[in-house]
Motif scaffolding. Structure first.
Motif, PDB file in Angstrom:
ATOM      1  N   PRO A  55      -8.304 -63.507  23.228  1.00 61.11           N
ATOM      2  CA  PRO A  55      -8.130 -63.473  21.780  1.00 61.11           C
ATOM      3  C   PRO A  55      -6.658 -63.413  21.403  1.00 61.11           C
ATOM      4  CG  PRO A  55      -9.746 -61.854  22.506  1.00 61.11           C
ATOM      5  CD  PRO A  55      -9.057 -62.364  23.721  1.00 61.11           C
ATOM      6  N   THR A  56      -6.333 -64.014  20.272  1.00 68.29           N
ATOM      7  CA  THR A  56      -4.963 -63.980  19.791  1.00 68.29           C
ATOM      8  C   THR A  56      -4.805 -62.876  18.761  1.00 68.29           C
ATOM      9  OG1 THR A  56      -5.517 -65.595  18.089  1.00 68.29           O
ATOM     10  CG2 THR A  56      -4.675 -66.447  20.167  1.00 68.29           C
ATOM     11  N   GLY A  57      -3.559 -62.586  18.412  1.00 74.24           N
ATOM     12  CA  GLY A  57      -3.316 -61.590  17.377  1.00 74.24           C
ATOM     13  C   GLY A  57      -3.028 -60.231  17.970  1.00 74.24           C
ATOM     14  N   PRO A  58      -2.607 -59.288  17.135  1.00 74.49           N
ATOM     15  CA  PRO A  58      -2.255 -57.952  17.626  1.00 74.49           C
ATOM     16  C   PRO A  58      -3.464 -57.192  18.116  1.00 74.49           C
ATOM     17  CG  PRO A  58      -2.264 -58.008  15.230  1.00 74.49           C
ATOM     18  CD  PRO A  58      -2.439 -59.422  15.688  1.00 74.49           C
ATOM     19  N   ALA A  59      -3.335 -56.524  19.249  1.00 73.96           N
ATOM     20  CA  ALA A  59      -4.460 -55.779  19.826  1.00 73.96           C
ATOM     21  C   ALA A  59      -4.649 -54.430  19.170  1.00 73.96           C
ATOM     22  CB  ALA A  59      -4.237 -55.596  21.329  1.00 73.96           C
ATOM     23  N   GLY A  63       0.658 -51.240  11.714  1.00 74.08           N
ATOM     24  CA  GLY A  63       1.076 -50.593  10.492  1.00 74.08           C
ATOM     25  C   GLY A  63       0.343 -51.120   9.274  1.00 74.08           C
ATOM     26  N   SER A  64      -0.303 -52.275   9.420  1.00 71.86           N
ATOM     27  CA  SER A  64      -1.023 -52.883   8.299  1.00 71.86           C
ATOM     28  C   SER A  64      -2.396 -52.269   8.113  1.00 71.86           C
ATOM     29  CB  SER A  64      -1.155 -54.393   8.518  1.00 71.86           C
ATOM     30  OG  SER A  64      -1.885 -54.642   9.716  1.00 71.86           O
ATOM     31  N   CYS A  65      -2.902 -51.615   9.135  1.00 71.17           N
ATOM     32  CA  CYS A  65      -4.213 -50.979   9.028  1.00 71.17           C
ATOM     33  C   CYS A  65      -4.301 -49.855  10.054  1.00 71.17           C
ATOM     34  CB  CYS A  65      -5.344 -51.989   9.241  1.00 71.17           C
ATOM     35  SG  CYS A  65      -5.707 -52.354  10.967  1.00 71.17           S
ATOM     36  N   ASP A  66      -5.257 -48.982   9.840  1.00 72.84           N
ATOM     37  CA  ASP A  66      -5.594 -47.967  10.839  1.00 72.84           C
ATOM     38  C   ASP A  66      -6.924 -48.393  11.422  1.00 72.84           C
ATOM     39  OD1 ASP A  66      -6.399 -45.834  12.350  1.00 72.84           O
ATOM     40  OD2 ASP A  66      -6.142 -44.332  10.778  1.00 72.84           O
ATOM     41  N   PRO A  67      -6.954 -48.932  12.640  1.00 71.89           N
ATOM     42  CA  PRO A  67      -8.201 -49.464  13.183  1.00 71.89           C
ATOM     43  C   PRO A  67      -9.280 -48.415  13.391  1.00 71.89           C
ATOM     44  CG  PRO A  67      -6.492 -49.428  14.873  1.00 71.89           C
ATOM     45  CD  PRO A  67      -5.818 -49.104  13.576  1.00 71.89           C
ATOM     46  N   ARG A  68      -8.906 -47.128  13.372  1.00 72.73           N
ATOM     47  CA  ARG A  68      -9.895 -46.060  13.547  1.00 72.73           C
ATOM     48  C   ARG A  68     -10.535 -45.638  12.229  1.00 72.73           C
ATOM     49  NH1 ARG A  68      -6.601 -44.795  18.194  1.00 72.73           N
ATOM     50  NH2 ARG A  68      -7.889 -43.941  19.893  1.00 72.73           N
ATOM     51  N   ALA A  69      -9.997 -46.071  11.093  1.00 75.18           N
ATOM     52  CA  ALA A  69     -10.468 -45.617   9.790  1.00 75.18           C
ATOM     53  C   ALA A  69     -11.596 -46.504   9.266  1.00 75.18           C
ATOM     54  CB  ALA A  69      -9.315 -45.585   8.796  1.00 75.18           C
ATOM     55  N   ASN A 170      -9.737 -52.987  16.536  1.00 76.21           N
ATOM     56  CA  ASN A 170      -8.332 -53.269  16.279  1.00 76.21           C
ATOM     57  C   ASN A 170      -8.207 -54.029  14.970  1.00 76.21           C
ATOM     58  OD1 ASN A 170      -8.703 -56.102  16.871  1.00 76.21           O
ATOM     59  ND2 ASN A 170      -8.502 -55.644  19.055  1.00 76.21           N
ATOM     60  N   CYS A 171      -6.990 -54.193  14.492  1.00 77.14           N
ATOM     61  CA  CYS A 171      -6.780 -54.785  13.170  1.00 77.14           C
ATOM     62  C   CYS A 171      -7.270 -56.223  13.106  1.00 77.14           C
ATOM     63  CB  CYS A 171      -5.306 -54.708  12.811  1.00 77.14           C
ATOM     64  SG  CYS A 171      -4.714 -53.013  12.574  1.00 77.14           S
ATOM     65  N   GLU A 172      -7.086 -56.950  14.181  1.00 77.89           N
ATOM     66  CA  GLU A 172      -7.552 -58.339  14.222  1.00 77.89           C
ATOM     67  C   GLU A 172      -9.064 -58.412  14.045  1.00 77.89           C
ATOM     68  OE1 GLU A 172      -8.119 -61.868  17.567  1.00 77.89           O
ATOM     69  OE2 GLU A 172      -7.004 -60.030  18.045  1.00 77.89           O
ATOM     70  N   ARG A 173      -9.797 -57.583  14.766  1.00 72.22           N
ATOM     71  CA  ARG A 173     -11.257 -57.623  14.688  1.00 72.22           C
ATOM     72  C   ARG A 173     -11.773 -57.126  13.341  1.00 72.22           C
ATOM     73  NH1 ARG A 173     -12.578 -55.565  20.893  1.00 72.22           N
ATOM     74  NH2 ARG A 173     -12.480 -57.651  21.852  1.00 72.22           N
TER      75      ARG A 173
END
Length: 330
Positions: A55-59, A63-69, A170-173
């Motif tokens: 997959p591409t993109g940040p894992a 700073g653009s999102c909190d993937p745990r929230a 993660n933010c990408e997903r």
């Protein structure tokens, strides 16, 4: 190859074979659908240009999102079978079963018990708790065995109501699916043959390392300069390691410990080099279902169920920690 190693290799093969055979077994509410059998593909060195495999993109969060929230539960959970009209939960209850995408080859998290043929494991039991919240009956569930690469597609196309399959948020997903709050915390490490001399991921530069297609793990090892080899299921990675076709397997330590339990000639080495928070994947079109699942997770954290499930399945990872703390974005 020693007799012991052959026996261990056969054990891994039996687990995979039972998993495949179980899909064709007589149907119950929990059996995977017959049109959803997972057929192992041959391993292959991968091209970095293939986003279905790497997959591409940040894992992780940039700073653009909190993937745990995730989304906060909407007050108290509704009583089983009494879901608010017009919600995804009401549709599921009317259907009579919850449909969940899971693994069938991940020992301790999602696998078929070779004695009973039933899907079981930590992820499977988390899914059953969600079914319990909907129906008052953890058996009102139908499992679909899916690969790592198919998790997002299965949610987006609606072939499952949700996915509980060691899936890192993660933010990408988050741009493709919604997630529950974190229900387990893992980190990526390395599995090698004992005596290999490999002690950490940095020892594997320019060497063949196995990971599942579509996982964050394969992207992480590619970034570390290894030569990634992709497979559909993690048990296929174990067989490649036993056959000396790769020098290591790398993924979340929660998965590697299960592989090592199937082959005592292997060991998990090195420190964690990634942060992998697991969440339940749910359609972006069903925020009310996200809130409901988060209510179920809040219950199992507070009433001791999460700790009971950990002690049942995951003591090989160490003593039971406190459940991950829920984070909310609203």
């Amino acid at each position: 190859m020693t007799h012991r190693r052959i026996a261990v290799r056969l054990l891994a093969g039996v687990v995979a074979a039972v998993a495949a055979a179980g899909l064709a077994a007589c149907g119950t509410a929990e059996e995977a659908l017959p049109d959803n059998q997972v057929v192992a593909e041959p391993p292959r060195p991968i091209g970095m240009q293939d986003p279905a495999i790497v997959p591409t993109g940040p894992a992780a969060s940039s700073g653009s999102c909190d993937p745990r929230a995730s989304l906060r539960p909407s007050g108290s959970l509704p009583r089983p079978r009494q879901m608010p009209a017009g919600t995804a939960m009401a549709t599921i209850v009317q259907r009579g079963r919850l449909i969940v995408g899971v693994d069938q080859n991940n020992y301790q998290f999602g696998f078929r018990d070779p004695l009973t043929g039933q899907l079981t494991g930590f992820d499977v039991d988390i899914a059953r708790e969600i079914a319990r919240g909907l129906f008052g009956d953890p058996g009102r569930i139908q499992f679909r065995a899916i690969s790592s690469a198919d998790r997002i597609t299965a949610v987006q196309e609606g072939t499952v109501d949700l996915v509980v399959r060691t899936m890192t948020m993660n933010c990408e997903r988050w741009q493709q699916v919604s997630f529950s709050t974190e229900y387990f915390t893992a980190g990526q490490r390395v599995l090698v043959n004992r005596g290999s001399g490999v002690r950490r991921i940095e020892d594997l530069r320019d060497r063949k390392v196995c990971a599942a297609a579509g996982s964050t793990s394969i992207r992480n090892i590619a970034a570390k300069g290894t030569r990634p080899v992709s497979v559909v299921n993690w048990t296929d990675c174990l067989v490649l390691l036993q056959q000396n076709q790769v020098v290591a397997v790398s993924t979340d330590d929660s998965i590697l410990v299960g592989l090592a339990a199937q082959d005592p000639n292997t060991e998990v080495v090195g420190p964690r080099f990634s942060d992998e928070p697991y969440g339940v994947a749910i359609s972006r079109e069903s925020p009310e279902l996200v809130r409901f699942v988060n209510g179920v997770l809040a219950r199992i954290r507070s009433d001791g169920t999460w700790t009971q499930l950990y002690r049942r399945w995951l003591t090989s990872l160490g003593p039971a920690p406190a459940p991950p703390v829920a984070r909310y974005r609203d």
